[in-house]
Each structure stands twice: as structure tokens, then as C-alpha cells.
Design an enzyme around this catalytic site. Sequence first.
Site, PDB file in Angstrom:
ATOM      1  N   PHE A   1      -6.685  -2.841  -3.451  1.00  0.00           N
ATOM      2  CA  PHE A   1      -7.750  -2.955  -2.961  1.00  0.00           C
ATOM      3  C   PHE A   1      -7.568  -2.480  -1.303  1.00  0.00           C
ATOM      4  O   PHE A   1      -8.618  -2.902  -0.443  1.00  0.00           O
ATOM      5  CB  PHE A   1      -8.236  -4.539  -3.326  1.00  0.00           C
ATOM      6  CG  PHE A   1      -8.839  -4.255  -4.125  1.00  0.00           C
ATOM      7  CD1 PHE A   1      -9.417  -3.558  -5.842  1.00  0.00           C
ATOM      8  CD2 PHE A   1      -7.331  -5.721  -4.748  1.00  0.00           C
ATOM      9  CE1 PHE A   1      -9.213  -4.480  -6.679  1.00  0.00           C
ATOM     10  CE2 PHE A   1      -7.777  -5.869  -6.974  1.00  0.00           C
ATOM     11  CZ  PHE A   1      -8.321  -5.076  -7.312  1.00  0.00           C
ATOM     12  N   GLY A   2      -6.818  -1.901  -1.046  1.00  0.00           N
ATOM     13  CA  GLY A   2      -6.866  -1.806   0.410  1.00  0.00           C
ATOM     14  C   GLY A   2      -5.102  -1.539   1.090  1.00  0.00           C
ATOM     15  O   GLY A   2      -4.411  -1.584  -0.195  1.00  0.00           O
TER      16      GLY A   2
ATOM     17  N   VAL B   1      -1.697  -2.375   3.367  1.00  0.00           N
ATOM     18  CA  VAL B   1      -0.690  -2.851   4.309  1.00  0.00           C
ATOM     19  C   VAL B   1      -0.396  -2.936   5.284  1.00  0.00           C
ATOM     20  O   VAL B   1       0.123  -1.779   4.654  1.00  0.00           O
ATOM     21  CB  VAL B   1       0.093  -3.865   2.764  1.00  0.00           C
ATOM     22  CG1 VAL B   1       1.094  -4.990   3.619  1.00  0.00           C
ATOM     23  CG2 VAL B   1      -0.748  -4.430   1.550  1.00  0.00           C
TER      24      VAL B   1
ATOM     25  N   LEU C   1       2.343  -0.356   5.470  1.00  0.00           N
ATOM     26  CA  LEU C   1       3.489  -0.702   4.904  1.00  0.00           C
ATOM     27  C   LEU C   1       3.799   0.022   3.816  1.00  0.00           C
ATOM     28  O   LEU C   1       4.615   0.679   2.773  1.00  0.00           O
ATOM     29  CB  LEU C   1       3.758  -1.551   4.757  1.00  0.00           C
ATOM     30  CG  LEU C   1       4.806  -2.410   6.436  1.00  0.00           C
ATOM     31  CD1 LEU C   1       3.847  -4.044   6.750  1.00  0.00           C
ATOM     32  CD2 LEU C   1       5.649  -2.154   6.532  1.00  0.00           C
TER      33      LEU C   1
ATOM     34  N   ASP D   1       4.960 -12.568 -14.053  1.00  0.00           N
ATOM     35  CA  ASP D   1       5.271 -10.935 -13.750  1.00  0.00           C
ATOM     36  C   ASP D   1       6.297 -10.707 -13.174  1.00  0.00           C
ATOM     37  O   ASP D   1       6.022 -10.123 -11.601  1.00  0.00           O
ATOM     38  CB  ASP D   1       3.763 -10.111 -13.071  1.00  0.00           C
ATOM     39  CG  ASP D   1       3.599  -8.702 -13.542  1.00  0.00           C
ATOM     40  OD1 ASP D   1       4.268  -7.951 -13.863  1.00  0.00           O
ATOM     41  OD2 ASP D   1       2.462  -7.865 -12.635  1.00  0.00           O
TER      42      ASP D   1
ATOM     43  N   GLY E   1      -2.242  -1.223  -1.680  1.00  0.00           N
ATOM     44  CA  GLY E   1      -2.476  -1.786  -3.139  1.00  0.00           C
ATOM     45  C   GLY E   1      -3.352  -1.185  -3.608  1.00  0.00           C
ATOM     46  O   GLY E   1      -3.970  -0.871  -3.124  1.00  0.00           O
TER      47      GLY E   1
HETATM   48  P1  AMP Z   1       0.774  -4.839  -2.812  1.00  0.00           P
HETATM   49  O1  AMP Z   1      -0.701  -4.604  -2.046  1.00  0.00           O
HETATM   50  O2  AMP Z   1       0.973  -6.241  -2.406  1.00  0.00           O
HETATM   51  O3  AMP Z   1       1.359  -4.356  -3.862  1.00  0.00           O
HETATM   52  O4  AMP Z   1       1.456  -3.525  -1.553  1.00  0.00           O
HETATM   53  C1  AMP Z   1       1.318  -2.531  -1.224  1.00  0.00           C
HETATM   54  C2  AMP Z   1       3.099  -2.420  -0.513  1.00  0.00           C
HETATM   55  O5  AMP Z   1       2.789  -2.333   0.824  1.00  0.00           O
HETATM   56  C3  AMP Z   1       4.359  -2.980  -1.246  1.00  0.00           C
HETATM   57  O6  AMP Z   1       4.718  -2.401  -2.429  1.00  0.00           O
HETATM   58  C4  AMP Z   1       4.981  -2.625  -0.199  1.00  0.00           C
HETATM   59  O7  AMP Z   1       5.645  -1.699   0.094  1.00  0.00           O
HETATM   60  C5  AMP Z   1       4.048  -3.055   1.010  1.00  0.00           C
HETATM   61  N1  AMP Z   1       3.980  -4.909   1.346  1.00  0.00           N
HETATM   62  C6  AMP Z   1       2.744  -5.644   0.911  1.00  0.00           C
HETATM   63  N2  AMP Z   1       3.375  -6.386   1.525  1.00  0.00           N
HETATM   64  C7  AMP Z   1       4.816  -6.110   2.303  1.00  0.00           C
HETATM   65  C8  AMP Z   1       4.923  -6.737   3.473  1.00  0.00           C
HETATM   66  N3  AMP Z   1       4.845  -9.062   3.584  1.00  0.00           N
HETATM   67  N4  AMP Z   1       5.984  -7.053   3.962  1.00  0.00           N
HETATM   68  C9  AMP Z   1       6.560  -5.571   4.243  1.00  0.00           C
HETATM   69  N5  AMP Z   1       5.751  -4.733   3.048  1.00  0.00           N
HETATM   70  C10 AMP Z   1       4.632  -5.179   1.986  1.00  0.00           C
END
Ligand code: AMP
Length: 289
Positions: free
Chosen positions: A43-44, A46, A38, A157, A41
Site C-alpha cells: 500500500f505504499g 517504505v 527502502l 506467515d 510495500g
Molecule cells: P513491506 O511493505 O513491509 O513489505 O516493506 C517493503 C520493503 O521495504 C521490504 O521488503 C523491505 O525491503 C523494506 N523495509 C520494510 N520495513 C523496513 C524496515 N523497518 N527496515 C528496513 N527495511 C524495511
Amino acid sequence: MATLLDQVTELENKIKNHDAYGTSYKWSPRDFELGKALGQGKFGHVHVAREKKTQFLVAIKALFKSQIVGSKCERQVLREIEIQSHLKHPNILRLLTWFHDERRIYLVLEFAAGGELYKHLTNAPCGRFPERTAARYIYQVADAVDYCHQHHVIHRDIKPENILVSSDGDLKLADFGWSVHAPSERRKTMCGTLDYLPPEMIKREVYDVSVDHWCIGVLLYEFLVGKPPFESEGQSSTYTRILTLDMTYPKYVPEGAKDLISKLLRQSSKERLPLEGVKNHFWVQKFRN
Ligand code: AMP
């Protein structure tokens, strides 16, 4: 000094790994079928995933412990887990459960099928939301943030990049990486995104929950205009514009929305409209249903 593994285990015991099912079952990656990525992030990755027994769709964020330790973000990550595991609100992304192994921490999150709000804004006609959508969204954000404040959590934020959208088109406040439990003592740390920084944080003064009220004002402006109100070329000119409240409204911004934004973007944090006032504001109420 305690290793990250010790710290995570300690936090795990503290929260007792109770999950959405109300049990203390020990989850593992084997319980999930991993689907497409998806996003990426800090650190890894999603991934969307399906819990094998119930077929329930979730998002799994896998964080590499070595990277967390390498960038000295242990406290930030642990704080994010602890805070998010306690928050249960329809407009806050649920952390359903979490577990860890030698190398990774896995966060099992509610799946927000609509993805990032930021993309919805970019893809909207003229890069801005219609009045009705903006009002409905701002109600949901105000309600979620009000709930955080009632639980003594300041988000710090709030911006479109940190908000996801559900399959029903409802907003889900995410990314509690910068949020803090707000005890009576107020804080001085500077954080958050430049365009959304409230004056008291730029001036490195003590601040309280009302930093989030400011950000909701900036967010509403960005919803309706497509860019934040104090956007400039360089950091120092953005700061100057924020500190002097140097902003203008394009003609198409409705009077009701201007009234609400102006009641949130106040230099003095005490003068900012309470969140109950945001939810009950006549312009928000006009478009709520
Ligand atoms: P993050 O590490 O939280 O910034 O997540 C990286 C990307 O993954 C985000 O910008 C979203 O596009 C996607 N993502 C993170 N969490 C979710 C979720 N719970 N449902 C759908 N997409 C997600």
C-alpha cells in the site's frame, strides 16, 4: 458504516498513540527527514527517515488509505498495527509509533539496516546459510515466535521474506499482516504462503499456535538447503507433497538439524516440538554462542 478514518481514530484512542518514548505526543511527517526508499510495500513506499530532534534513524511506511479501502484490507491493516504496537521483543520489528492524516497512515518502524533476510539467503554461498548461522537464526525466530504465542498472537506467515536483519546481524520478525490474536477459539482461515502451509491449513481444519512450529521447520530447511522442502511446479503437487510429508534431505544437511526439522514437520500438530524445545535443542545450543 464507519469510514477508515473513523476506524483508525478509534484504534488510535484505544492504543492512545503511546510510543517508544512513553509519551502521547502527536507525531507528524514534519518531525522526520525522509531519506532513500527502502522498498515498496502493498500500500505504499517504505523510506529510511531521521527524527529531527534526536537524529534517530527509523523506517517510515506510508500506507495510502484509498488503496487499503480499495482492496478491502482495512481489518488486516488495523490488526497489523494493533498487534505490532503491543509486541516488544529484540527479534520482533518494533512499531515505534504511528500517525495518520487525510490520505495516509504512517508507520514509524525500527530501522533494520541489513534489509530482507531473503536477500542474505540468496546472496550466501550456494544460496544457503552455514550451520552456525542457521542455528543462531532459528533460535532467534523461535524466541520471537514463543514471545508472540505467550501474548496470544499466531504469526501464520513465517518465511524469509517476512524477516528483516538489523545492523548487528540479528533477525527481526516483521509483517504481522496475517497474524491473529489467538483467543481460546481456534481458527479456520486459510492464509500464508503455499510452500510454508501446514497440513491442517491445507485441509482447512481448525488450527492453533502450532502452525508456526511447522513454519519454523520449513524455514530451517530453507536456511540449510536454499529452498523449501515441498517445493514443486504446481500448487496441487505442493499440497500433495506437504500432506504426504514427501521430502528428502540433501547429504550435506547435518544430522542434528535433520533431527530438529523432523520434530517440527509432523502431520499431527500436537506432536510438534514446543518452542522451548527448539531453543534448547542440542544442535541449536551447540552453535548458539
Ligand atoms: P513491506 O511493505 O513491509 O513489505 O516493506 C517493503 C520493503 O521495504 C521490504 O521488503 C523491505 O525491503 C523494506 N523495509 C520494510 N520495513 C523496513 C524496515 N523497518 N527496515 C528496513 N527495511 C524495511
